[in-house]
Design an enzyme around this catalytic site. Sequence first.
Site, PDB file in Angstrom:
ATOM      1  N   ASP A 184       0.842  -1.196   0.000  1.00 53.73           N
ATOM      2  CA  ASP A 184       0.000   0.000   0.000  1.00 53.73           C
ATOM      3  C   ASP A 184       0.880   1.249   0.000  1.00 53.73           C
ATOM      4  O   ASP A 184       1.760   1.392   0.834  1.00 53.73           O
ATOM      5  CB  ASP A 184      -0.892  -0.027   1.238  1.00 53.73           C
ATOM      6  CG  ASP A 184      -2.068   0.918   1.151  1.00 53.73           C
ATOM      7  OD1 ASP A 184      -1.952   1.956   0.485  1.00 53.73           O
ATOM      8  OD2 ASP A 184      -3.101   0.610   1.768  1.00 53.73           O
ATOM      9  N   HIS A 199      -0.382   4.492   0.108  1.00 52.87           N
ATOM     10  CA  HIS A 199      -1.175   5.650   0.534  1.00 52.87           C
ATOM     11  C   HIS A 199      -0.432   6.453   1.604  1.00 52.87           C
ATOM     12  O   HIS A 199      -0.559   6.179   2.796  1.00 52.87           O
ATOM     13  CB  HIS A 199      -2.543   5.207   1.043  1.00 52.87           C
ATOM     14  CG  HIS A 199      -3.411   4.693  -0.046  1.00 52.87           C
ATOM     15  ND1 HIS A 199      -3.446   3.366  -0.395  1.00 52.87           N
ATOM     16  CD2 HIS A 199      -4.259   5.330  -0.888  1.00 52.87           C
ATOM     17  CE1 HIS A 199      -4.285   3.206  -1.400  1.00 52.87           C
ATOM     18  NE2 HIS A 199      -4.794   4.378  -1.715  1.00 52.87           N
TER      19      HIS A 199
END
Length: 139
Positions: A14, A16
């Site tokens: 991920d 983000h």
Amino acid sequence: MNGLTMVLGVIGADVHAVGNKILNHIFTEAGFKVINLGSMVTQKEFVEAAVETNAHMILVSSLYGHGEIDCKGLREKCNEAGLENIKLYVGGNLVVGKTDFKEVEEKFLAMGFDRVYPPGVDPEISIGHIYEDFDVKKS
């Protein structure tokens, strides 16, 4: 400063990073010593950072839906490293597809997490839970 050290990061593949930076700012402003590992963090990196810094807790974020896969076994890795008492918190879009949050929460609690948060939860709620979990008076 409330005397509590947390390891913060976005697990797995991920990327983000924006939410991570926001959480870092909010938790720092709330008086925590934040060890921010950023995004794309492995379980091993979380555990090593917690051991090195004598952290009280690990906060795992995941927004790309693969949190269930990425987080499986983290409690066991913590235990193996001597972190049996470390608190584990997780939040975000933790599974792929539309799943009732209660079901998601039950899965992560069964994996050994102490608290589980849905996407978009107000960080003040988690701060309140941390103070409660560590019996710290809110200043």
